[in-house]
Design a protein around this motif. Structure first.
Motif, PDB file in Angstrom:
ATOM      1  N   ASP A 142       0.834  -1.185   0.000  1.00 13.40           N
ATOM      2  CA  ASP A 142       0.000   0.000   0.000  1.00 13.40           C
ATOM      3  C   ASP A 142       0.878   1.247   0.000  1.00 13.40           C
ATOM      4  N   LEU A 143       0.235   2.422  -0.021  1.00 11.87           N
ATOM      5  CA  LEU A 143       0.978   3.667  -0.181  1.00 11.87           C
ATOM      6  C   LEU A 143       1.887   3.958   1.012  1.00 11.87           C
ATOM      7  N   SER A 144       1.401   3.680   2.228  1.00 10.42           N
ATOM      8  CA  SER A 144       2.230   3.932   3.409  1.00 10.42           C
ATOM      9  C   SER A 144       3.454   3.020   3.434  1.00 10.42           C
ATOM     10  N   GLN A 145       3.318   1.794   2.939  1.00  6.27           N
ATOM     11  CA  GLN A 145       4.466   0.881   2.874  1.00  6.27           C
ATOM     12  C   GLN A 145       5.466   1.349   1.827  1.00  6.27           C
ATOM     13  N   GLN A 187      -2.413  -1.589   9.418  1.00  7.86           N
ATOM     14  CA  GLN A 187      -3.214  -2.458  10.287  1.00  7.86           C
ATOM     15  C   GLN A 187      -3.956  -1.648  11.338  1.00  7.86           C
ATOM     16  N   THR A 188      -3.255  -0.661  11.920  1.00  8.27           N
ATOM     17  CA  THR A 188      -3.891   0.198  12.923  1.00  8.27           C
ATOM     18  C   THR A 188      -5.029   0.990  12.305  1.00  8.27           C
ATOM     19  N   ALA A 189      -4.778   1.554  11.112  1.00  6.52           N
ATOM     20  CA  ALA A 189      -5.808   2.342  10.429  1.00  6.52           C
ATOM     21  C   ALA A 189      -7.003   1.467  10.059  1.00  6.52           C
ATOM     22  N   ALA A 227      10.463   2.894  10.919  1.00  2.00           N
ATOM     23  CA  ALA A 227      10.187   2.807   9.486  1.00  2.00           C
ATOM     24  C   ALA A 227       9.920   1.366   9.061  1.00  2.00           C
ATOM     25  N   GLN A 228      10.621   0.413   9.673  1.00  2.00           N
ATOM     26  CA  GLN A 228      10.407  -0.996   9.353  1.00  2.00           C
ATOM     27  C   GLN A 228       9.008  -1.453   9.774  1.00  2.00           C
ATOM     28  N   LYS A 229       8.514  -0.913  10.898  1.00  2.00           N
ATOM     29  CA  LYS A 229       7.151  -1.232  11.324  1.00  2.00           C
ATOM     30  C   LYS A 229       6.146  -0.691  10.306  1.00  2.00           C
ATOM     31  N   LEU A 230       6.456   0.488   9.760  1.00  2.00           N
ATOM     32  CA  LEU A 230       5.586   1.052   8.728  1.00  2.00           C
ATOM     33  C   LEU A 230       5.599   0.176   7.486  1.00  2.00           C
TER      34      LEU A 230
END
Length: 352
Positions: A13-16, A45-47, A35-38
């Motif tokens: 996705d865009l955030s990744q 997942q949170t969103a 950044a790795q969590k992102l």
């Protein structure tokens, strides 16, 4: 190019996709973890979980509107308002707990300060592992602010050397005055200052004056040229300097390499404590300006929805909830034109 293809083909996705650029720009180990969590989809997942909660409230409100003629209450105004406020709190926590991506771009700075010929240039070269600054026995060799990126175990920082700080003299040449001014400005802007003190000299009045000018909070005292003293004189001088400056010190010698590792470790720990605490940073996600704008806009819609529910305007509240759901979906994938995509992916280096 490859990250853009992965996004356009629905692989990430865009955030990744943005997380890839943030990993490249990360300044320390904790920023990289965020950044790795992102990249792993933590923000998505949170969103998604929060969007589901919005949808749950919206469905209850709309069910009440659809069956308004029936004697059925799907959700009361107070309960709906409470649910919306809990969702808002979750989004505010997300904003407060995220590491700003924009803050990653500017590396913390560490300056070498001291009198002329205090061994600053030699120390800069030793810490960086390269001949970045000219070393000479002649005083005032360094006039410009010279810098390099210092790679440490947990973080990176900008390390710089500049002209020796000294009292202004009436007959000072213009070049000396400009060099001193540039040095003072650079040191004042530094996050941390290594005050270099020559162990071999006897008069430290000028060094003490410099330390008072900088302020104790940012200073780490570094005793230089330890190789010029024997062991007994070195111990005596260490005690003297510790008392004079009321501070612990790191004893160094750029010729023998003494203390260089200890000094690097000290810089590492200080910079990490400035950027983010280890315990706090472990669970944080990298959040950039686009993410923050989307979350802030979602919160606005939720506040409006809660306000309308309190007034009994269920239909208008449902409209705001629907808007909040649609806006938050933009974290993952949105109807976005080519110009905006170009702007996002322009932050990538070629070949990354």
């Amino acid at each position: 190019e490859f990250t853009l293809r992965a996004y356009l083909n629905g692989r990430i996705d865009l955030s990744q996709a943005e997380a890839v650029a943030e990993i490249v720009a990360g300044g320390n180990a904790f920023q990289l973890q965020a950044a790795q969590k992102l990249l792993a989809g933590k923000l998505s997942q949170t969103a998604a979980q929060i969007r589901q909660e919005i949808l749950d409230v919206l469905s209850l409100i709309e069910a009440g509107l659809d069956f308004s003629t029936e004697d059925i209450t799907f959700v009361g105004p107070d309960e709906a308002t409470e649910k919306i406020e809990r969702i808002t709190e979750a989004l505010e926590t997300l904003l407060a707990g995220g590491i700003r991506y924009e803050e990653m771009i500017d590396l913390p700075s560490v300056g070498l300060a001291g009198t002329s010929n205090a061994g600053k240039s030699s120390l800069l070269n030793a810490l960086l592992g390269q001949e970045r600054s000219i070393v000479s026995d002649q005083k005032a060799t360094t006039r410009d602010v010279l810098c390099g990126v210092l790679e440490l175990e947990k973080c990176r920082c900008t390390l710089f050397d500049c002209a020796g700080l000294k009292r202004a003299e009436a007959d000072s040449a213009l070049l000396d005055e400009l060099a001193a001014q540039a040095a003072a400005e650079a040191i004042n802007a530094a996050n941390m200052v290594l005050l270099c003190v020559d162990m071999a000299k006897t008069d430290y009045s000028e060094d003490i004056e410099i330390s008072r000018t900088i302020g104790a909070g940012r200073i780490a005292l570094v005793a230089t040229k330890a190789d010029l003293l024997d062991e007994q004189d070195s111990k005596r001088k260490q005690t003297q300097l510790a008392e004079l400056f009321d501070s612990q010190l790191v004893v160094t010698s750029t010729r023998s390499g003494r203390g260089i590792g200890s000094l690097r470790a000290l810089i590492d720990s200080r910079i990490v404590s400035l950027t983010a605490g280890a315990a706090e940073a472990a669970d944080r996600i990298a959040v950039n300006q686009r993410h923050r704008k989307i979350v802030a806009e979602t919160i606005e819609h939720l506040d409006d929805a809660a306000g309308q529910m309190a007034l009994g305007n269920d239909e208008i509240a449902a409209m705001f909830l629907r808007s909040a759901y649609e806006v938050l979906a933009g974290l993952e994938k949105e109807d976005i034109d080519e110009a905006v995509l170009d702007r996002i992916f322009s932050n990538f280096c070629i070949g990354k």
